[in-house]
Enzyme design. Structure first.
Site, PDB file in Angstrom:
ATOM      1  N   HIS A 166       0.822  -1.219   0.000  1.00 61.69           N
ATOM      2  CA  HIS A 166       0.000   0.000   0.000  1.00 61.69           C
ATOM      3  C   HIS A 166       0.860   1.276   0.000  1.00 61.69           C
ATOM      4  O   HIS A 166       0.754   2.079  -0.927  1.00 61.69           O
ATOM      5  CB  HIS A 166      -0.997  -0.037   1.162  1.00 61.69           C
ATOM      6  CG  HIS A 166      -1.641   1.275   1.463  1.00 61.69           C
ATOM      7  ND1 HIS A 166      -2.483   1.915   0.558  1.00 61.69           N
ATOM      8  CD2 HIS A 166      -1.551   2.095   2.534  1.00 61.69           C
ATOM      9  CE1 HIS A 166      -2.881   3.062   1.094  1.00 61.69           C
ATOM     10  NE2 HIS A 166      -2.332   3.193   2.282  1.00 61.69           N
TER      11      HIS A 166
ATOM     12  N   HIS B  96       3.946   6.954   5.360  1.00 58.26           N
ATOM     13  CA  HIS B  96       2.740   7.664   5.821  1.00 58.26           C
ATOM     14  C   HIS B  96       1.919   6.934   6.877  1.00 58.26           C
ATOM     15  O   HIS B  96       1.201   7.551   7.630  1.00 58.26           O
ATOM     16  CB  HIS B  96       1.860   8.088   4.634  1.00 58.26           C
ATOM     17  CG  HIS B  96       0.945   7.025   4.117  1.00 58.26           C
ATOM     18  ND1 HIS B  96       1.304   6.158   3.124  1.00 58.26           N
ATOM     19  CD2 HIS B  96      -0.321   6.681   4.453  1.00 58.26           C
ATOM     20  CE1 HIS B  96       0.307   5.335   2.867  1.00 58.26           C
ATOM     21  NE2 HIS B  96      -0.703   5.622   3.667  1.00 58.26           N
TER      22      HIS B  96
ATOM     23  N   GLU C 146       1.233   6.120  12.583  1.00 53.66           N
ATOM     24  CA  GLU C 146      -0.148   5.822  12.922  1.00 53.66           C
ATOM     25  C   GLU C 146      -0.322   4.374  13.397  1.00 53.66           C
ATOM     26  O   GLU C 146      -0.964   4.113  14.393  1.00 53.66           O
ATOM     27  CB  GLU C 146      -0.990   6.065  11.655  1.00 53.66           C
ATOM     28  CG  GLU C 146      -2.409   5.573  11.710  1.00 53.66           C
ATOM     29  CD  GLU C 146      -3.304   6.572  12.370  1.00 53.66           C
ATOM     30  OE1 GLU C 146      -2.834   7.713  12.560  1.00 53.66           O
ATOM     31  OE2 GLU C 146      -4.445   6.230  12.704  1.00 53.66           O
ATOM     32  N   ASP C 147       0.249   3.459  12.645  1.00 53.29           N
ATOM     33  CA  ASP C 147      -0.100   2.044  12.844  1.00 53.29           C
ATOM     34  C   ASP C 147       0.973   1.173  13.491  1.00 53.29           C
ATOM     35  O   ASP C 147       0.730   0.010  13.769  1.00 53.29           O
ATOM     36  CB  ASP C 147      -0.453   1.391  11.488  1.00 53.29           C
ATOM     37  CG  ASP C 147      -1.721   1.979  10.895  1.00 53.29           C
ATOM     38  OD1 ASP C 147      -2.463   2.618  11.652  1.00 53.29           O
ATOM     39  OD2 ASP C 147      -1.945   1.801   9.689  1.00 53.29           O
TER      40      ASP C 147
ATOM     41  N   ASP D 115      -3.057   8.627  -1.089  1.00 56.84           N
ATOM     42  CA  ASP D 115      -3.424   7.547  -0.169  1.00 56.84           C
ATOM     43  C   ASP D 115      -4.891   7.165  -0.393  1.00 56.84           C
ATOM     44  O   ASP D 115      -5.244   6.000  -0.550  1.00 56.84           O
ATOM     45  CB  ASP D 115      -3.198   8.071   1.262  1.00 56.84           C
ATOM     46  CG  ASP D 115      -3.512   7.042   2.327  1.00 56.84           C
ATOM     47  OD1 ASP D 115      -3.448   5.841   2.026  1.00 56.84           O
ATOM     48  OD2 ASP D 115      -3.813   7.460   3.465  1.00 56.84           O
TER      49      ASP D 115
ATOM     50  N   ASP E 133     -23.310  14.326 -25.828  1.00 55.06           N
ATOM     51  CA  ASP E 133     -21.890  14.676 -25.694  1.00 55.06           C
ATOM     52  C   ASP E 133     -21.199  13.741 -24.720  1.00 55.06           C
ATOM     53  O   ASP E 133     -20.813  14.109 -23.638  1.00 55.06           O
ATOM     54  CB  ASP E 133     -21.684  16.136 -25.289  1.00 55.06           C
ATOM     55  CG  ASP E 133     -22.590  16.519 -24.140  1.00 55.06           C
ATOM     56  OD1 ASP E 133     -23.400  15.671 -23.730  1.00 55.06           O
ATOM     57  OD2 ASP E 133     -22.473  17.649 -23.651  1.00 55.06           O
TER      58      ASP E 133
HETATM   59 MN    MN Z   1      -2.674   4.694   3.994  1.00 54.69          MN
END
Ligand code: MN
Length: 749
Positions: A68, A93, A97-98, A161, A281
């Site tokens: 990812h 990134h 956070e994780d 992301d 169109d």
């Molecule tokens: Mn992410």
């Protein structure tokens, strides 16, 4: 964090390693021209840190998680046009956070610059917290915008992301798909639009449509496939003479026809009430010139003149965004011409430099690339400055601001001049008062009128592109409530609300004193709980409103006698909750589902829950729906394709409950059908025959409006479910003289 393995993914460790390395090398390849000495080692380090930090994590699809961040880094470089720093931040990134990795680790390893961007990215990912309440979410969104104003790279990486998450939404649960899609429509696609990332904005909207309204999506993409051959033939026929002429003129161009995005075709079908076949169109012709910067403007007009030599242009449909580019930097000439066979065709003319901006956005080039004309740089700069101004405004009503801001993001722009000839960009529909607030908030607050092109006009006068506007002020002037009904910009609205609130606060002081005396007298404290009970009873959304109401006399303190008192706590008198009985399952009082309740199946749930069907979209069984817990009216059921759904799902995710229909044929639901046909004497008779006699349905109303031999009708009818409604539509459509039949559109609120 996603760690559950559900996909059909099955690679062994060796194969996985190979895949990861392959993706890393692909990233290096797209970065090639950006890489300077020393960059490679830094990139490698970032990749190793991320790979190690995520080594035990997997995506919902079963893939190793590191794929990812690698994909995001590639998007950020290839599709948004950012460089090495951003690629490194994209790789990292999700680590803070994780995983165990901290910002300090990043700062030590890469420097504070990188840590700042990652910090911004981490803050943004917290915005979408299902458990957070609306104001917290809004406050978080304000933070996003502040980071954007600070360093646009943060939001650009975030968009990358989000793009990768949208592209891989397939393996998520249906509920997550809906939520993420709504959020994308609500926040990310307007932002991409405002930053000029048209390709990405378009992909966001197509993907969101794919998940919120799968049938519509497949129907249109299938339609595009089936008509491809015919379209290609037409495009070639259209292009041929232009191409030859351009070659004679020795202009180097690339010219091609592109089908319109699925969501924009859908928008047209909806707003114009036409079938797919009638959206003529379906494509635009794009002519991209390979001209030197000093020749590009002249060359674009030359191409325009060649095109219009072959095909007549529609006089109202020329857009010159070369002389005056859009606020987000977009430059091009757009015209609509009459092509072979009497079809209108949109032609977009731009240089390859302009094309680059159109696809990747101005922000990507901003300050990180050389050779940007300073006029454009300052335009984006001034937008960001404007954003900072609004965000730093002491006004705290963030939710309102967001709503207004979102509208600002999408509207067309007009160009207004000050008496000194300075140009300002405002959204279309702006009034003289908006202009005053745009220049300075004090000027707005004291504004009593304006001179537009030397003519005196009221505050509410809508200004037009090219107008010269002079603001007239008076020191006695004060903002008033009714100003809010005509200003259109977020800046003017938030400033006026701020002034009004200040005013209210001053008056409210008296109310507060009065209440204090009353409660003292009753021997009760002005505790937060007691104040909350009072707000509840008088239906005031805030303390300020309560105090103000007391001061101006709209809150009657006689009611205080009816409160029951336990110790020093007040409890407000309970009144019966009245609900519209028409749509209710039973007459019991409303029970809010217990916190964390996941699933409500209507009719099957042992604990019957009352609900109302939202008026805006009038769902019926068979529709894709969700339940929304309202503050005053219990549970409301909306269609997932309701125009209000995106806002509800993304802003109040915690108040959404999963809902599906039970097989229950006992209740009928009011639904509407809109039809258009030829005004023939027997037609009403035929319609009512189908509904009442053939299908034995209950019709509530039928209204017909006819003009020039065409009639438009709206029928309100009770049906049991979607199948029944679809069947009715088919039967009506089969009648002679009826052209289109469709379900009544949901209303935006
Ligand atoms: Mn992410």
């Amino acid at each position: 964090m996603e760690t559950v393995i559900t996909g059909t993914y099955n690679l062994n460790e060796e194969e996985e390693k190979k895949v990861i390395l392959r993706e890393y090398r692909a990233l290096l390849r797209v970065l090639k021209q950006h890489i300077k000495k020393g960059d490679k080692a830094l990139l490698r380090r970032a990749f190793e840190i991320a790979a190690d930090a995520h080594k035990d994590m997997r995506r919902k699809s079963g893939e190793p998680y590191i794929l990812h961040p690698l994909a995001v880094a590639k998007i950020v470089v290839e599709e948004i046009g950012l460089g090495v720093t951003s690629a490194i931040c994209a790789l990292l990134h999700d680590v803070v956070e994780d995983t165990e990795t901290t910002l300090e680790d990043i700062s030590r390893e890469f420097g504070t610059n990188y840590a700042k961007i990652i910090d911004g990215l981490t803050k943004i990912s917290n915005v979408v917290d299902l458990k957070a309440d609306t104001t917290v979410q809004a406050e978080n969104f304000r933070k996003i915008l502040l980071t954007l104003a600070d360093d646009p790279r943060v939001i650009l990486i975030k968009l990358g992301d989000r793009l990768h998450n949208m592209r891989t939404l397939e393996s998520m649960s249906r509920e997550k798909q809906l939520k993420i899609s709504s959020e994308t429509t609500y926040i990310y696609s307007p932002l991409a639009h405002r930053l000029g990332l048209y390709e990405i904005k378009s992909e966001f909207e197509d993907l969101a449509l794919k998940y919120t309204q799968p049938e519509v999506y497949w129907e249109i993409s299938q339609g595009l496939k089936e008509t491809k051959r015919e379209r290609t033939r037409y495009i070639n026929e259209f292009i041929k003479p232009i191409k030859e002429e351009l070659q004679n003129e020795e202009l180097q161009v690339e010219i091609y026809g592109r089908p319109k995005a699925i969501h924009s075709i859908w928008n047209k079908m909806r707003t114009k009430h036409v079938a797919f076949e009638e959206v003529y169109d379906l494509f635009a012709i794009r002519i991209i010139l390979n001209s030197a910067p000093e020749r590009e403007k002249e060359d674009c007009w030359k191409v325009y003149s060649i095109v219009t030599n072959f095909y007549k242009p529609s006089p109202e449909r020329l857009r010159d965004w070369i002389s005056v580019p859009k606020g987000n930097g977009y430059e091009a000439l757009h015209t609509t011409v009459m092509g072979p066979g009497g079809r209108w065709v949109e032609v977009q003319i731009r240089s390859s430099r302009m094309n680059e901006i159109a696809e990747k956005g101005l922000a990507a080039h901003w300050k990180y690339k050389e050779g940007m004309p300073s006029a454009q740089e300052s335009k984006l700069d001034s937008w960001l400055q404007h954003l900072r101004d609004i965000l730093n405004n002491p006004d705290t009503d963030t939710l309102d601001f967001l709503q207004d801001f979102k509208l600002d993001l999408f509207t067309e722009e007009i160009y207004i001049y000050t008496p000194k000839g300075e140009m300002r960009v405002l959204p279309k529909g702006a009034t003289a008062l908006d202009f005053a607030f745009d220049i300075h908030s004090e000027l707005g607050a004291r504004c009593i009128g304006a001179k537009v092109n030397y003519r005196l006009v009221p505050l509410s006068h809508e200004i037009k592109s090219g107008d010269q506007v002079e603001i007239i002020t008076s020191s006695k002037q004060k903002p008033s409530e009714d100003w809010l009904s005509f200003v259109t910009t977020a800046k003017a609205k938030s400033r006026i609300k701020y002034y009004l609130k200040e005013e209210k606060r001053k008056i409210g002081e008296d109310g507060k004193e009065i209440l204090q005396r009353k409660l003292d007298h009753m021997g009760l404290p002005m505790s937060p709980q007691n104040l909350q009970e009072l707000c509840l009873h008088y239906k005031k959304p805030s303390l300020l409103d309560l105090y103000y109401g007391i001061a101006v006399g709209s809150v009657d303190l006689k009611d205080l006698k009816e409160f029951s008192i336990s110790g020093d706590k007040m409890i407000h008198p309970v009144k019966e909750v009245k609900l519209d009985s028409k749509h209710l399952l039973s007459e019991e009082t409303v029970k809010k589902p217990a916190k964390g309740a996941e699933l409500i199946i209507f009719g099957e749930s042992s604990d019957k829950i009352l609900y109302k069907l939202a008026q805006c979209c009038q769902p019926i069984p068979g529709d894709d729906v969700f339940g929304f817990i309202t503050t005053g009216e219990g549970l409301k059921i909306h269609r997932t394709d309701c125009p209000n759904a995106a806002q509800l799902l993304s802003h109040y995710g915690h108040r959404v409950v999963k809902t599906k229909w039970a097989k229950n044929k006992e209740i009928s639901f009011l639904s509407g059908v809109r039809l258009v046909g030829l005004d023939d004497v027997g037609v009403i008779q035929k319609i009512t025959n189908v509904i009442s006699a053939d299908l034995k349905m209950n019709m509530r109303s039928l209204s017909i409006d006819s003009h020039d031999g065409v009639f438009e009708g709206t029928i309100m009818v009770y049906v049991h479910d979607r199948d029944e409604l679809d069947h009715l539509c088919q039967r009506l459509a089969a009648l002679e003289g009826i052209n289109t039949v469709e379900r009544l559109e949901a209303q935006e609120q």
